[in-house]
Motif scaffolding. Sequence first.
Motif, PDB file in Angstrom:
ATOM      1  N   HIS A   1       2.490   0.197   8.660  1.00 35.27           N
ATOM      2  CA  HIS A   1       1.341   0.450   7.790  1.00 35.27           C
ATOM      3  C   HIS A   1       0.430   1.454   8.487  1.00 35.27           C
ATOM      4  O   HIS A   1      -0.103   1.167   9.555  1.00 35.27           O
ATOM      5  CB  HIS A   1       0.622  -0.884   7.543  1.00 35.27           C
ATOM      6  CG  HIS A   1      -0.513  -0.790   6.586  1.00 35.27           C
ATOM      7  ND1 HIS A   1      -1.311  -1.859   6.266  1.00 35.27           N
ATOM      8  CD2 HIS A   1      -0.996   0.248   5.855  1.00 35.27           C
ATOM      9  CE1 HIS A   1      -2.236  -1.484   5.399  1.00 35.27           C
ATOM     10  NE2 HIS A   1      -2.071  -0.213   5.144  1.00 35.27           N
TER      11      HIS A   1
ATOM     12  N   ASP B   1       0.843  -1.199   0.000  1.00 44.41           N
ATOM     13  CA  ASP B   1       0.000   0.000   0.000  1.00 44.41           C
ATOM     14  C   ASP B   1       0.876   1.245   0.000  1.00 44.41           C
ATOM     15  O   ASP B   1       1.982   1.236   0.558  1.00 44.41           O
ATOM     16  CB  ASP B   1      -0.852   0.043   1.284  1.00 44.41           C
ATOM     17  CG  ASP B   1      -2.218  -0.591   1.106  1.00 44.41           C
ATOM     18  OD1 ASP B   1      -2.473  -1.195   0.054  1.00 44.41           O
ATOM     19  OD2 ASP B   1      -3.036  -0.462   2.047  1.00 44.41           O
TER      20      ASP B   1
ATOM     21  N   LYS C   1      -3.811   9.413   7.902  1.00 43.89           N
ATOM     22  CA  LYS C   1      -2.645   9.155   7.054  1.00 43.89           C
ATOM     23  C   LYS C   1      -1.587  10.213   7.363  1.00 43.89           C
ATOM     24  O   LYS C   1      -1.929  11.377   7.638  1.00 43.89           O
ATOM     25  CB  LYS C   1      -3.029   9.247   5.572  1.00 43.89           C
ATOM     26  CG  LYS C   1      -4.126   8.279   5.131  1.00 43.89           C
ATOM     27  CD  LYS C   1      -3.742   6.837   5.324  1.00 43.89           C
ATOM     28  CE  LYS C   1      -4.774   5.884   4.722  1.00 43.89           C
ATOM     29  NZ  LYS C   1      -4.687   4.536   5.309  1.00 43.89           N
TER      30      LYS C   1
ATOM     31  N   ASP D   1       0.452   3.668   1.808  1.00 45.41           N
ATOM     32  CA  ASP D   1       0.569   4.175   3.190  1.00 45.41           C
ATOM     33  C   ASP D   1       1.433   3.256   4.052  1.00 45.41           C
ATOM     34  O   ASP D   1       1.207   3.113   5.245  1.00 45.41           O
ATOM     35  CB  ASP D   1      -0.824   4.368   3.816  1.00 45.41           C
ATOM     36  CG  ASP D   1      -1.615   3.076   3.896  1.00 45.41           C
ATOM     37  OD1 ASP D   1      -1.244   2.097   3.211  1.00 45.41           O
ATOM     38  OD2 ASP D   1      -2.605   3.030   4.651  1.00 45.41           O
TER      39      ASP D   1
HETATM   40 MN    MN Z   1      -3.180   1.001   3.678  1.00 46.26          MN
END
Ligand code: MN
Length: 336
Positions: free
Chosen positions: A214, A104, A220, A106
Motif C-alpha cells: 500500500h 485503495d 504515490k 494505491d
Molecule cells: Mn491508500
Amino acid sequence: MSQAAQAFVTLATNDLYAKGALVLGTSLRDHKTTRNLVILITPQVSNNMRCALERIFDEVLLVDVLDSKDSAHLAMIKRPELGVTFTKLHCWALTQYSKCIFMDADTLVLCNIDELFEREELSAAPDPGWPDCFNTGVFVYRPSVETYHELLRSSTENGSFDGGDQGLLNSFFSSWPTADINKHLPFIYNLSSVAIYSYLPAFKQYGADAKVVHFLGNIKPWNCSYDTKTKCVTRTVHDSAPVVHSEFVSMWWDIYSTSILPMLMEHGISKSISPVKQEEEKLSEAVSQLSVSPPVPTAPMISSEERRRNWEQGQADFMGVDSFQNIQKKLDTYLN
Ligand code: MN
Ligand code: UDP
C-alpha cells in the motif's frame, strides 16, 4: 455461494488515481483472481480513461462524489484532498455482490489473495500509525442497503475524526480492535511503506511474505519519476532524491510501463511515460529555445550545445546557468 457474486472493488475520482487502479486491476488479473473486478468512478474521470478502465474491470460504475468537507480534521493529517474518500462509502451499495474486498487505488497485489473472501465484515489490517485502528486501504465487507444508509447517516451526524473515510469507518465498526481476532488481517495484506521505515528489522524479517503493498501517504508511484532502463525511481524529476525502499514502486512502474502505458497511448490518454516526464520534456524544450540566444551575464562559458546535452542527460546546472532565477530572467526577456 457463487464466486461470481464476489468482487474486488476500488475507487478513482480522477485520472491519476485511475492509473493506480489500472495497475491494481492488472496485478489482480496477473495473479489469476477468480472474482469480479469493480471500480467506482466519479464524473471527473475522463471518457478515454473510462474506456481504458473497461478493458481491465468487469464493471466501471459512475457514482457521485461524497465529500466530508471537513478541512479542520483533514488539516490535522496534512491531507486536504482526502475529504473525497467518503465516496468509498458507495461500495456498500453494490448489493449485486454478497461479499467484497475494497482496495485503495494505491495498492498493488503481489500474489493471489482470494482467500480473503473467507473472512467476514469488517476485516482489515491494523493502521501503522495507530494499530488499534484499522487501515481502510484493504478491507473485507458485505454490501447492504441498510449498512450503506447507516454509514451515510453516521457521516452527516458524527462526521469523521480524521476527516476521511478511515475515521468514520473506525467509529462505525468500533468493536474491531477487541471483538474478534479473525477480523484482524495480517499486516502482510496491507503493507505500507511507512511501516518499512518505522520498523526496518521487522520488514527484513517478514517483508518477503508481503501479499499487498500500500503506497500510503503523499508519495504515490504515479507522481514519481522512473527510468525504464536503470529501473531507478526518484521522487520527482526536480527532486532526484531516491525513494527509500523503492523496490515496490519499481514493481508498480514495471506493470505501468509494460501493460498500462501502451494501452493509455492507444486510448490517446498519455503521450509519454508519465505526466512528470511530459513536464520534463516541456522544460527541456524551453531550455533548448533559451540556448539559441546570447548567454545571460551570470552564465559560465559553456557552449549552448554542451549545455543542452547536459540538460538532456538530466545534468542541468541548477545552481548556475540553469538556475530558476536565470531561466525566469530569460523568460521575462521573451515575454517583454
Ligand atoms: Mn491508500
Ligand atoms: N481517492 C481518489 N481520489 C482522491 C483521493 C483518494 O480516488 O483524490 C481514493 C483512491 O482509491 C485512494 C483512496 O481514495 O486510494 C484513499 O486515498 P489515499 O490512498 O490517497 O489515502 P492514503 O492511503 O494515502 O491515506
